[in-house]
Motif scaffolding. Structure first.
Motif, mmCIF file in Angstrom:
data_model
loop_
_atom_site.group_PDB
_atom_site.id
_atom_site.type_symbol
_atom_site.label_atom_id
_atom_site.label_comp_id
_atom_site.label_asym_id
_atom_site.label_seq_id
_atom_site.Cartn_x
_atom_site.Cartn_y
_atom_site.Cartn_z
ATOM 1 N N SER A 28 8.050 26.923 -69.267
ATOM 2 C CA SER A 28 7.979 26.103 -67.589
ATOM 3 C C SER A 28 8.932 25.067 -67.427
ATOM 4 O O SER A 28 8.799 24.180 -68.905
ATOM 5 N N PRO A 29 9.490 25.189 -67.014
ATOM 6 C CA PRO A 29 10.407 24.102 -66.818
ATOM 7 C C PRO A 29 9.526 22.381 -66.576
ATOM 8 O O PRO A 29 10.064 21.257 -66.950
ATOM 9 N N GLU A 30 8.710 22.588 -66.029
ATOM 10 C CA GLU A 30 7.965 21.623 -66.646
ATOM 11 C C GLU A 30 7.194 21.144 -67.674
ATOM 12 O O GLU A 30 7.042 20.008 -68.148
ATOM 13 N N ILE A 31 6.609 21.659 -68.397
ATOM 14 C CA ILE A 31 5.954 21.606 -69.641
ATOM 15 C C ILE A 31 7.455 20.950 -70.181
ATOM 16 O O ILE A 31 7.097 20.097 -70.883
ATOM 17 N N VAL A 32 8.836 21.466 -70.320
ATOM 18 C CA VAL A 32 9.623 20.627 -70.963
ATOM 19 C C VAL A 32 9.899 19.522 -70.428
ATOM 20 O O VAL A 32 10.199 18.451 -70.684
ATOM 21 N N ARG A 33 10.028 19.274 -68.785
ATOM 22 C CA ARG A 33 9.843 18.221 -68.205
ATOM 23 C C ARG A 33 8.923 17.000 -69.016
ATOM 24 O O ARG A 33 9.034 15.802 -69.034
ATOM 25 N N GLN A 34 7.557 17.285 -69.078
ATOM 26 C CA GLN A 34 6.830 16.303 -69.959
ATOM 27 C C GLN A 34 6.983 16.325 -70.900
ATOM 28 O O GLN A 34 6.492 15.018 -71.265
ATOM 29 N N ARG A 35 7.230 16.807 -71.284
ATOM 30 C CA ARG A 35 7.861 16.591 -72.743
ATOM 31 C C ARG A 35 8.892 15.715 -73.193
ATOM 32 O O ARG A 35 8.722 15.000 -74.341
ATOM 33 N N VAL A 36 9.824 15.824 -72.794
ATOM 34 C CA VAL A 36 11.357 15.582 -72.745
ATOM 35 C C VAL A 36 10.774 13.796 -72.447
ATOM 36 O O VAL A 36 11.569 13.396 -73.323
ATOM 37 N N ALA A 37 10.537 13.566 -71.304
ATOM 38 C CA ALA A 37 9.410 12.265 -70.907
ATOM 39 C C ALA A 37 8.442 11.946 -72.219
ATOM 40 O O ALA A 37 8.539 10.096 -72.093
ATOM 41 N N LYS A 38 8.290 11.989 -72.531
ATOM 42 C CA LYS A 38 7.207 11.536 -74.227
ATOM 43 C C LYS A 38 8.479 11.502 -74.982
ATOM 44 O O LYS A 38 7.415 10.432 -76.202
ATOM 45 N N GLY A 39 8.786 12.393 -75.211
ATOM 46 C CA GLY A 39 10.192 11.886 -76.559
ATOM 47 C C GLY A 39 10.456 13.234 -76.948
ATOM 48 O O GLY A 39 10.668 12.741 -78.740
ATOM 49 N N THR A 40 8.803 14.279 -77.419
ATOM 50 C CA THR A 40 8.850 14.994 -78.297
ATOM 51 C C THR A 40 9.658 16.213 -78.256
ATOM 52 O O THR A 40 9.734 17.463 -79.033
ATOM 53 N N ILE A 41 10.434 16.360 -77.031
ATOM 54 C CA ILE A 41 11.464 17.359 -76.790
ATOM 55 C C ILE A 41 12.946 16.496 -76.860
ATOM 56 O O ILE A 41 13.195 15.785 -75.466
ATOM 57 N N ALA A 42 13.928 16.580 -77.293
ATOM 58 C CA ALA A 42 15.462 16.360 -76.649
ATOM 59 C C ALA A 42 16.106 17.482 -76.541
ATOM 60 O O ALA A 42 16.082 18.567 -77.173
ATOM 61 N N ILE A 43 16.780 16.828 -75.787
ATOM 62 C CA ILE A 43 17.779 17.598 -75.184
ATOM 63 C C ILE A 43 19.571 17.075 -75.251
ATOM 64 O O ILE A 43 19.510 16.401 -73.985
ATOM 65 N N PRO A 44 19.499 16.939 -76.538
ATOM 66 C CA PRO A 44 21.783 16.431 -76.809
ATOM 67 C C PRO A 44 22.432 16.706 -75.493
ATOM 68 O O PRO A 44 22.539 18.119 -75.557
ATOM 69 N N CYS A 45 22.725 16.114 -74.505
ATOM 70 C CA CYS A 45 23.407 16.664 -73.440
ATOM 71 C C CYS A 45 24.264 15.101 -72.706
ATOM 72 O O CYS A 45 23.705 15.484 -71.642
#
Length: 433
Positions: A28-45
């Motif tokens: 879900s986009p919300e899960i991705v958003r939450q993890r980006v906010a925490k820094g546990t996912i990066a989206i190099p872009c």
């Protein structure tokens, strides 16, 4: 002021890049958003990388692979490196690292940004001497930061910056001699610069300024491991661990500036140390995405280091690594050619997929289940369709055609799949015809 994926995520905004990553990963986009906010996912872009197809690295995502290439003084073919980029993308590499250190470096970098959908990474210090037209000892701290800003303006998505080898880490290295000293090219250049000038590592001393540059363009910092072990005897030594502690501190400082982070890791490492190193990095670096070179599990296999790397990479991915840097058969020997690159990509993709199965990435084993069904049905066309490298599989089968179309030249009429299908459906089985 930073304007990054983290900035948006912390404001509750799902960006188009987050939507794209969620769709690719089945989340879900919300899960991705939450993890980006925490820094546990990066989206190099980088917002200036116009041709990119956004890709995520980190928690709960499939393990990604990177391909190194670039122009060097001894191998100056700009056109060959362009072809290698195209081939890497066709072979489903997730990222390209342009390690060019000579010639038309900026022209090549801009061409990648304009044409390549994969993430683009660079190591600015590699480009510094040629770009600035200065010898290493004459480069100033301001010069180094100017090269970083140039790469950011050119559209680079992530940069390897060796900020963790400060004077304290360098002293730890001196006090604890290694067999292979410092094998990171960027790390060795910065260590040498500090020794020549007596100054602190500028990427550490002016880290906040670096963050300001990266934050403006949404460039992910890939915190380089200058003290990664270059042989199994040096693995998990004081220099490596001293630097890792520093990288954990720098990770938090980057997040405070709303800059995305990946952390780089070993290197050469015995099998029995890999899992502990993955867990240690996640603990010390606050679950930031982990990007590893290999690890190569033995030092004796020049010409086969895509295999030594894939062995270590599979274990690393299964126990926490998020991003594998490929290694080719040419590692330690020469600049890889296109054939070497293909062997390295396939080895890394296999390692990444094996790791995804082991760590339970949703849907990872579906591909394997489909291949198993095709094998049991002796459906060769379906097997080729599902192969990670259909071209090679077809070539092998065609090179030794079997007498029986529903078997192969190894087993013939003793094929277990063929005979089990027949006996289980009530048919006769004969081996003499």
């Amino acid at each position: 002021m930073a304007n990054t994926q983290i900035t948006a995520a912390r404001q509750g905004i799902v960006t188009p890049a987050m939507e794209a990553v969620a769709k690719k990963e089945g989340l879900s986009p919300e899960i991705v958003r939450q993890r980006v906010a925490k820094g546990t996912i990066a989206i190099p872009c980088n917002r200036l990388h116009t041709s990119i197809s956004p890709t995520g690295v980190g928690e709960g995502l499939t393990t990604k692979i990177n391909v190194n290439l670039g122009i060097s003084r001894d191998c100056q073919s700009y056109e060959l490196e362009q072809q290698k980029v195209n081939t890497a993308v066709a072979l489903k590499a997730d990222a390209i690292m342009d390690l060019s250190s000579y010639g038309k470096t900026r022209e090549f970098r801009k061409w990648i940004v304009e044409t390549c959908p994969a993430m683009l990474g660079t190591v600015p210090i590699y480009d510094a001497v040629g770009f600035l037209e200065k010898d290493l000892r004459d480069i100033t701290a301001e010069d180094f930061l100017r090269v970083v800003e140039t790469h950011a303006k050119d559209g680079v998505d992530f940069m390897t910056i060796h900020a963790g080898i400060n004077r304290k880490t360098a002293q730890r290295f001196k006090d604890n001699p290694r067999k292979t000293k410092i094998v990171s090219r960027g790390g060795s250049l910065l260590f040498t610069w500090m020794e020549l000038t007596g100054q602190e590592n500028p990427f550490y001393e002016y880290y906040d300024k670096v963050m300001d540059i990266l934050g403006e363009y949404d460039v992910t910092i890939s915190l380089g491991d200058a003290c990664r072990p270059g042989c199994i005897a040096d693995a998990s030594d004081p220099s490596q661990l001293e630097e890792l502690i520093t990288l954990g501190e720098l990770t938090k400082r980057a997040w405070d500036k709303e800059v995305q982070v990946m952390v780089e890791g070993p290197g050469h490492m015995p099998l029995n140390q890999i899992s502990a190193n993955m867990m240690l990095e996640k603990r010390l670096c606050h679950n930031a995405p982990f990007y590893v070179l290999g690890p190569l599990v033995t030092d004796i296999a020049p010409g086969y280091d895509h295999i030594t790397s894939a062995i270590g990479g599979a274990i690393a991915a299964a126990t926490g690594a998020d991003f594998l840097c490929y290694v080719t058969p040419a590692e330690h020997l020469r600049l890889p050619d296109e054939d070497d690159m293909k062997e390295g990509i396939m080895a890394a993709r296999i390692a990444a997929h094996a790791g995804d199965i082991a760590k339970g990435i949703p849907g990872a084993s579906d591909w394997d289940d489909q291949m198993s069904d095709a094998r049991q049905a002796l459906d060769w066309d379906k097997q080729f369709e599902l192969c990670i490298d259909p071209e090679k599989a077809k070539k092998y089968r065609a090179s030794s055609s079997p007498a029986l179309h529903d078997s192969c030249s190894m087993c013939g009429n003793m094929c277990a799949m063929r005979n089990m299908n027949r006996i289980m459906s009530g048919e006769d089985v004969t081996l003499l015809k």
